[in-house]
Write a protein that holds these residues in place. Structure first.
Motif, mmCIF file in Angstrom:
data_model
loop_
_atom_site.group_PDB
_atom_site.id
_atom_site.type_symbol
_atom_site.label_atom_id
_atom_site.label_comp_id
_atom_site.label_asym_id
_atom_site.label_seq_id
_atom_site.Cartn_x
_atom_site.Cartn_y
_atom_site.Cartn_z
ATOM 1 N N ALA A 167 24.832 15.800 26.244
ATOM 2 C CA ALA A 167 26.287 15.959 26.366
ATOM 3 C C ALA A 167 26.968 15.887 25.012
ATOM 4 C CB ALA A 167 26.864 14.891 27.294
ATOM 5 N N ALA A 168 26.254 15.350 24.003
ATOM 6 C CA ALA A 168 26.775 15.296 22.638
ATOM 7 C C ALA A 168 25.596 15.398 21.685
ATOM 8 C CB ALA A 168 27.545 14.000 22.397
ATOM 9 N N VAL A 169 25.685 16.307 20.715
ATOM 10 C CA VAL A 169 24.584 16.517 19.779
ATOM 11 C C VAL A 169 25.129 16.508 18.359
ATOM 12 C CG1 VAL A 169 24.781 19.038 19.889
ATOM 13 C CG2 VAL A 169 22.622 17.999 19.182
ATOM 14 N N GLY A 170 24.358 15.900 17.445
ATOM 15 C CA GLY A 170 24.818 15.845 16.070
ATOM 16 C C GLY A 170 23.733 15.394 15.120
ATOM 17 N N LEU A 171 24.163 14.880 13.962
ATOM 18 C CA LEU A 171 23.245 14.460 12.923
ATOM 19 C C LEU A 171 23.903 13.389 12.067
ATOM 20 C CD1 LEU A 171 23.300 16.893 9.898
ATOM 21 C CD2 LEU A 171 24.921 17.095 11.774
ATOM 22 N N LYS A 172 23.100 12.794 11.208
ATOM 23 C CA LYS A 172 23.593 11.817 10.231
ATOM 24 C C LYS A 172 23.604 12.504 8.871
ATOM 25 C CE LYS A 172 20.885 8.451 9.041
ATOM 26 N NZ LYS A 172 20.120 7.194 8.887
ATOM 27 N N TRP A 173 24.748 12.490 8.185
ATOM 28 C CA TRP A 173 24.909 13.268 6.957
ATOM 29 C C TRP A 173 25.494 12.379 5.867
ATOM 30 C CZ3 TRP A 173 27.268 18.873 7.339
ATOM 31 C CH2 TRP A 173 26.903 19.590 6.185
ATOM 32 N N MET A 174 24.715 12.147 4.814
ATOM 33 C CA MET A 174 25.175 11.333 3.696
ATOM 34 C C MET A 174 26.086 12.153 2.771
ATOM 35 S SD MET A 174 23.739 8.404 4.342
ATOM 36 C CE MET A 174 24.005 8.824 6.063
ATOM 37 N N LEU A 175 27.058 11.482 2.173
ATOM 38 C CA LEU A 175 28.044 12.175 1.336
ATOM 39 C C LEU A 175 27.404 12.861 0.138
ATOM 40 C CD1 LEU A 175 31.067 9.680 1.258
ATOM 41 C CD2 LEU A 175 30.514 11.455 2.946
#
Length: 346
Positions: A167-175
């Motif tokens: 229902a929700a998809v994403g990632l972890k993204w460092m600056l």
């Protein structure tokens, strides 16, 4: 009389001799007309069958590809609701379950790893990790967009992927992983694709610095039986890693803290036009209602989220710095003085 009879005989012979020539022509015409009528009839039947079959195929296509019903949501939410069609698998009965896209924007050692395990503990959330830690994926904006498209189309398969019923998809993204360098293009992508941003920072930047130094040391020392671990799942492992006390350059301390502070502020400024929520590690750690806010932000069912990760350090920061007196003197009387009393760190 004889002449008349002779003439009659000649006419009769002529008539008889011509009749056979006319008769085949008439028969041919009749046969030709019959063939034409039959041909027209057969063609009309074929055309009708083709038309019926085409209509049936179109009807079948329409049944297969009929659009999903519009969910009962507010008008402003519509751009953030998606129905991905993965190339690598079929969503089956969940194909009409709406999916929200998100990205956790953070900095190393800000609690993002722990926070992501909490999200992935939810049965309907798939956060695929630090995808852009691999340099080639962030080498240019084209590579970044290609990777993001694959993630949000549910074709990026990791241990966190829930596939069909996500229902929700994403990632972890460092600056520092191309995010700031290509911020204009990425902001445009997030806005046009309906991706929500979850900012996760650390209030106590001194605590973060200690964690960065300790993790950097272990990357070479490999204190856990020759293995480097950024996060641990047992108190015993946490105790081993906590024994190392980094030496902080007190002369550069103020400058380094300000640099991190400015980077966080710049990120918030760059991405302020996106739909976002701002979280701090310490707040989530002390107040679990923040996780309720996150689930509401992602529009997923409320769940009690848990993580197997264990904190590496607990209590006063003075217990985990080799030259604490130098650090204390450098920060006392400055706007960063409050960092000296930070209780929580990860």
């Amino acid at each position: 009389m004889a002449d008349d009879l002779c003439s009659f005989t000649k006419l009769q012979d002529a008539f008889i001799s011509k009749s056979p020539k006319k008769s085949p022509l008439v028969l041919r015409m009749i046969v030709l007309m019959f063939v034409m009528v039959c041909g027209v009839y057969i063609c009309s039947i074929c055309i009708k069958q083709i038309s019926n079959r085409t209509n049936t195929e179109l009807l079948n296509i329409q049944v297969i590809d009929r659009p999903c019903p519009v969910p009962n949501i507010e008008p402003w939410e519509i751009p953030y609701v998606h129905y991905p069609k993965p190339k690598t698998f079929s969503r089956a009965e969940c194909k009409c379950n709406p999916v929200r896209y998100f990205a956790i924007l953070s900095m190393q050692r800000s609690g993002s790893g722990w926070f992501e395990t909490l999200l992935n503990n939810h049965t309907n959330i798939s956060s695929n990790g630090e995808i852009f830690s691999v340099k080639v994926r962030r080498s240019n904006i084209s590579s970044i967009v290609e990777t993001l498209d694959k993630i949000y189309n549910l074709d990026w398969l990791t241990s966190a992927s829930k596939n069909e019923c996500t229902a929700a998809v994403g990632l972890k993204w460092m600056l520092n992983q191309g995010l700031m360098q290509h911020h204009e293009e990425i902001v445009e992508y997030l806005r046009t694709r309906g991706v929500s941003a979850i900012f996760l920072f650390r209030r106590n930047l001194l605590s973060r610095m200690i964690s960065v130094l300790a993790n950097s040391y272990d990357r070479d020392a490999k204190l856990l039986n020759g293995t480097h671990k950024s996060h641990v799942h047992s108190p015993h492992e946490a105790e081993i890693l906590a024994k190392y006390k980094p030496l902080i350059n007190a002369t550069l301390l103020m400058r380094n803290l300000k640099q991190v502070e400015d980077t966080q502020a710049k990120a918030l400024e760059y991405f302020k036009s996106t739909r976002h929520i701002i979280l701090y590690y310490e707040d989530v750690l002390k107040n679990r209602t923040k996780l309720v806010d996150v689930q509401e932000f992602l529009k997923v069912p409320q769940r009690d989220l848990k993580s197997r990760q264990v904190k590496i350090h607990k209590g006063a920061l003075s217990n985990y710095v080799e030259n604490w007196d130098d650090v204390r003197k450098a920060l006392e009387g400055t706007r960063y003085q409050g960092f000296l009393h930070g209780e929580y760190r990860k």
